[in-house]
Enzyme design. Structure first.
Site, mmCIF file in Angstrom:
data_model
loop_
_atom_site.group_PDB
_atom_site.id
_atom_site.type_symbol
_atom_site.label_atom_id
_atom_site.label_comp_id
_atom_site.label_asym_id
_atom_site.label_seq_id
_atom_site.Cartn_x
_atom_site.Cartn_y
_atom_site.Cartn_z
ATOM 1 N N HIS A 109 171.408 -28.684 23.078
ATOM 2 C CA HIS A 109 170.922 -29.409 22.756
ATOM 3 C C HIS A 109 169.511 -29.681 23.072
ATOM 4 O O HIS A 109 170.039 -30.257 24.663
ATOM 5 C CB HIS A 109 171.339 -30.129 21.637
ATOM 6 N N GLU A 213 180.544 -33.510 21.415
ATOM 7 C CA GLU A 213 180.598 -34.376 22.621
ATOM 8 C C GLU A 213 181.854 -34.927 23.239
ATOM 9 O O GLU A 213 182.438 -35.458 21.936
ATOM 10 C CB GLU A 213 179.403 -34.945 22.590
#
Ligand SMILES: *[C@@H]1O[C@H](CO)[C@@H](O)[C@H](O)[C@H]1NC(C)=O
Ligand SMILES: *[C@@H]1O[C@H](CO)[C@@H](O)[C@H](O)[C@H]1NC(C)=O
Ligand SMILES: *[C@@H]1O[C@H](CO)[C@@H](O)[C@H](O)[C@H]1NC(C)=O
Ligand SMILES: *[C@@H]1O[C@H](CO)[C@@H](O)[C@H](O)[C@H]1NC(C)=O
Length: 354
Positions: A109, A213
């Site tokens: 990202h 994550e």
């Protein structure tokens, strides 16, 4: 002085919450991943990851001949990416029954408010104090959104994909996956919208919980509710069983990297057993992509925000149960009662509490 608590009794329950028990394996086969070397610079030990620019280097694609070039139609007028596509097609058509080859594009990202806040406060104060809060008076970093820098990084990836499709004749992803965290959902949207994609493989990503994550005590790793994600990204699909509330994030507790690799393998196995695409895109995070690279047998290759890495993978289905893995309980995380004032990142265990 530590202000945190250690909730020992919770740990066993948390381990079962994670539910990634690899010993509960009823299959007589397992999947093994290896990287096909010599195709991308990122896989070459001589390439310096911190100095590498994927857009300036044609995604790291090495200019070379392939053993399949002689059967590549009109090869003199083909780009490197077209000859690679022919090579991959040839690898697949000659593969043993238990083998296939797939090209993964894994993108990190763009910069999120949590990244900017860590730089602003310094890593010790971030890890030991601020990251456990949802934000401050002006900025929210729980399930962080992209900063303006992050938006521009994702738009640069989009421009790069436009160039790759138009000029380099790359084969774009056939299927798209993303982490459920907002910064990835939005990065994927900005990176892949408006591209000239084949009609049969439009950009409709599937949200997979386990591409998230590494689960830390940081609120940036706690996802939003499914209904909020759906309202924000109505065209996206959810994998089956995706729950309304985040089932994993737990205040002041963190997943171990051993557990993370176990669930990274689990999500890859899941993808490859349900998706016969050759070209796949995964939008995820620095820690999670590092874990996926370990599972794939790729060398360590750190990605800066907004960067992406291609990996040509050989997927083998092997007899037997495969190596046993044991999920560990989450570990408890210590924090400081007030923000440490030092900026050097030498006290990430929060020994710097005042
Ligand atoms: C890799 O690149 C970084 C950033 O440009 C630089 O600081 C470092 O010295 C390089 N490492 C090697 C081994 O060349
Ligand atoms: C990478 O290279 C491109 C040119 O392809 C350039 O526009 C961009 O600024 C570079 N990115 C970084 C982080 O240096
Ligand atoms: C909140 O944190 C951000 C760092 O991301 C900082 O720029 C901003 O000044 C902080 N706001 C307050 C009120 O301290
Ligand atoms: C499985 O993959 C790993 C890493 O990619 C590799 O080192 C190992 O040799 C493979 N195992 C088998 C049995 O092929």
């Amino acid at each position: 002085m530590y202000a945190s608590s250690l909730v020992v009794g919770l740990l066993a329950a948390l381990a079962s919450l994670v539910g990634v028990s690899a010993s509960a394996n009823h299959h007589k086969s397992h999947t093994n991943y290896t990287v096909v070397p010599g195709v991308f610079l990122q896989d070459d030990p001589a390439t310096n990851a911190s100095a590498f620019n994927f857009t300036a280097s044609n995604f790291g694609l090495i200019n070379r001949d392939y053993p399949s070039d002689s059967s590549c139609p009109d090869r003199k007028h083909k780009t490197q990416w077209q000859r690679l596509a022919h090579y991959i097609k040839t690898l697949n058509s000659h593969a043993k029954r238990n083998e296939r080859y797939s090209l993964l594009f894994m993108g990190r990202h763009g910069e999120g408010f949590h990244n900017a806040a860590e730089s602003y406060f310094g890593t010790p104060a971030w890890n030991c104090y601020y990251s456990e809060l949802d934000g401050n008076a002006t900025v929210t970093w729980a399930d962080a959104h992209l900063t303006e820098v992050g938006v521009n990084q994702a738009l640069a990836a989009n421009a790069f994909w436009k160039h790759l499709i138009k000029d380099e004749k790359i084969t774009p992803p056939q299927t798209y996956y993303t982490s459920p965290l907002y910064r990835c959902l939005d990065t994927a949207r900005l990176s892949f919208s408006g591209l000239d994609l084949p009609k049969r493989s439009p950009f409709i990503p599937t949200i997979k919980e386990l591409f998230r994550e590494g689960i830390s005590a940081h609120t940036c790793d706690r996802r939003s509710d499914k209904s909020f994600i759906h309202a924000s990204f109505p065209a996206y699909r959810f994998e089956r069983g995706f729950s309304e509330h985040d089932p994993y994030w737990t205040a002041l507790h963190a997943e171990t990297s051993v557990d993370q690799d176990i669930r990274s393998k689990k999500v890859l196995d899941d993808v490859f057993s349900n998706d016969d695409s050759t070209y796949l895109s995964i939008t995820s995070h620095s820690g999670e992509i590092a874990s996926l690279l370990r599972v794939l047998g790729h060398r360590t290759f750190g990605l800066s925000t907004g960067a992406a890495i291609p990996v040509l993978v050989k997927i083998s289905t092997l007899q037997g149960e495969g190596p046993t893995t044991t999920t560990q309980p989450y570990t408890s995380v210590s924090t400081c009662a007030t923000a440490p004032t030092i900026r050097a990142s030498t006290c990430n265990d929060c020994s710097c509490c005042e």
